[in-house]
Motif scaffolding. Structure first.
Motif, PDB file in Angstrom:
ATOM      1  N   ALA A  95       2.141   9.655  -5.344  1.00  0.00           N
ATOM      2  CA  ALA A  95       2.467  10.921  -4.678  1.00  0.00           C
ATOM      3  C   ALA A  95       3.792  11.508  -5.150  1.00  0.00           C
ATOM      4  O   ALA A  95       3.892  12.734  -5.351  1.00  0.00           O
ATOM      5  CB  ALA A  95       2.495  10.711  -3.170  1.00  0.00           C
ATOM      6  N   LEU A  96       4.805  10.683  -5.325  1.00  0.00           N
ATOM      7  CA  LEU A  96       6.119  11.209  -5.692  1.00  0.00           C
ATOM      8  C   LEU A  96       6.136  11.857  -7.079  1.00  0.00           C
ATOM      9  O   LEU A  96       6.638  12.980  -7.212  1.00  0.00           O
ATOM     10  CB  LEU A  96       7.177  10.107  -5.578  1.00  0.00           C
ATOM     11  N   ILE A 143       0.840  -1.203   0.000  1.00  0.00           N
ATOM     12  CA  ILE A 143       0.000   0.000   0.000  1.00  0.00           C
ATOM     13  C   ILE A 143       0.876   1.255   0.000  1.00  0.00           C
ATOM     14  O   ILE A 143       0.631   2.211  -0.751  1.00  0.00           O
ATOM     15  CB  ILE A 143      -0.952   0.008   1.213  1.00  0.00           C
ATOM     16  N   THR A 144       1.925   1.265   0.828  1.00  0.00           N
ATOM     17  CA  THR A 144       2.825   2.416   0.888  1.00  0.00           C
ATOM     18  C   THR A 144       3.529   2.611  -0.453  1.00  0.00           C
ATOM     19  O   THR A 144       3.649   3.735  -0.941  1.00  0.00           O
ATOM     20  CB  THR A 144       3.862   2.225   2.010  1.00  0.00           C
ATOM     21  N   PHE A 161       2.016   9.082   4.330  1.00  0.00           N
ATOM     22  CA  PHE A 161       1.800   8.611   5.688  1.00  0.00           C
ATOM     23  C   PHE A 161       0.662   9.330   6.405  1.00  0.00           C
ATOM     24  O   PHE A 161       0.191   8.858   7.434  1.00  0.00           O
ATOM     25  CB  PHE A 161       3.096   8.718   6.483  1.00  0.00           C
ATOM     26  N   MET A 162       0.208  10.454   5.880  1.00  0.00           N
ATOM     27  CA  MET A 162      -0.903  11.150   6.515  1.00  0.00           C
ATOM     28  C   MET A 162      -2.252  10.733   5.914  1.00  0.00           C
ATOM     29  O   MET A 162      -3.280  10.905   6.544  1.00  0.00           O
ATOM     30  CB  MET A 162      -0.735  12.663   6.414  1.00  0.00           C
ATOM     31  N   ILE A 172       7.384  16.131   0.910  1.00  0.00           N
ATOM     32  CA  ILE A 172       5.940  16.343   0.740  1.00  0.00           C
ATOM     33  C   ILE A 172       5.247  15.044   0.357  1.00  0.00           C
ATOM     34  O   ILE A 172       4.160  14.736   0.857  1.00  0.00           O
ATOM     35  CB  ILE A 172       5.678  17.455  -0.288  1.00  0.00           C
ATOM     36  N   SER A 173       5.865  14.254  -0.534  1.00  0.00           N
ATOM     37  CA  SER A 173       5.233  12.985  -0.899  1.00  0.00           C
ATOM     38  C   SER A 173       5.202  12.030   0.291  1.00  0.00           C
ATOM     39  O   SER A 173       4.232  11.285   0.468  1.00  0.00           O
ATOM     40  CB  SER A 173       5.939  12.347  -2.090  1.00  0.00           C
ATOM     41  N   SER A 174       6.219  12.054   1.152  1.00  0.00           N
ATOM     42  CA  SER A 174       6.185  11.214   2.369  1.00  0.00           C
ATOM     43  C   SER A 174       5.074  11.667   3.301  1.00  0.00           C
ATOM     44  O   SER A 174       4.391  10.828   3.895  1.00  0.00           O
ATOM     45  CB  SER A 174       7.540  11.279   3.092  1.00  0.00           C
ATOM     46  N   MET A 175       4.895  12.982   3.433  1.00  0.00           N
ATOM     47  CA  MET A 175       3.783  13.473   4.263  1.00  0.00           C
ATOM     48  C   MET A 175       2.447  13.018   3.677  1.00  0.00           C
ATOM     49  O   MET A 175       1.559  12.592   4.424  1.00  0.00           O
ATOM     50  CB  MET A 175       3.822  15.000   4.358  1.00  0.00           C
TER      51      MET A 175
END
Length: 185
Positions: A136-137, A128-129, A183-184, A177-180
């Protein structure tokens, strides 16, 4: 031709048949008697001026020892890789957005139904991640690099040092930003 006209129309008057025959005869005569030099004459490649110019060009390149493809000699650097990545992410995003939109329009159920079906698959958090990062990236990178290009269009940031600073800034911010987002959400 007369049989074709009779088959199509059922009845063809003699005047119409005469006109068709005359047009056919004239067009045949004109086409057969037409002599175009570009079609009928053959020019050898060695006698043309363009061939000689190209031969001089390639001979000059051999004398100067220029490579055939200079971009293959260059070491990939940050700006080259970011330019290529910007184009690839643009094509990727266009393909994904168009494909998903067309797919959702063609499928019989609505978006919530298919989202629930994906949730019911019970995929692991790593999958999923990874799927979230694949969306997102590219979005964040393409967006931030597009802003960088707009700044360039305004005439700022053309010094080599500034280009590298803005490149590393875009890379760092797009990862953050893509990590935020991953995971958010």
């Amino acid at each position: 031709m007369a049989t074709l006209l009779r088959a199509l129309g059922g009845f063809v008057c003699n005047g119409c048949l005469f006109v068709c025959t005359v047009i056919r005869a004239l067009s045949r005569h004109n086409l057969l008697s037409l002599r175009l030099p570009s079609i009928n004459t053959r020019v050898s490649m060695t006698s043309s001026r363009g061939y000689e110019e190209m031969k001089q060009y390639w001979d000059k390149n051999k004398e100067l020892r220029r490579p055939l493809s200079p971009f293959l000699r260059y070491k990939p650097h940050l700006l080259m890789c970011m330019s290529l990545t910007h184009r690839v992410t643009g094509v990727y995003l266009t393909t994904v957005v168009s494909g998903v939109s067309i797919l959702l329009l063609c499928l019989p159920e609505g978006y919530p139904y298919y989202l629930q079906m994906i949730k019911d698959l019970s995929l692991g958090p790593a999958i999923i991640t990874g799927m979230k990062y694949t969306l997102a990236l590219p979005v964040t990178y393409h967006f931030l690099n597009g802003i960088r290009h707009l700044v360039w269009d305004a005439g700022y940031g053309f010094e080599k040092k500034d280009m590298y600073i803005s490149g590393y800034l875009v890379l760092g911010l797009s990862l953050a930003i893509s990590s935020m987002l991953v995971f958010m959400l």
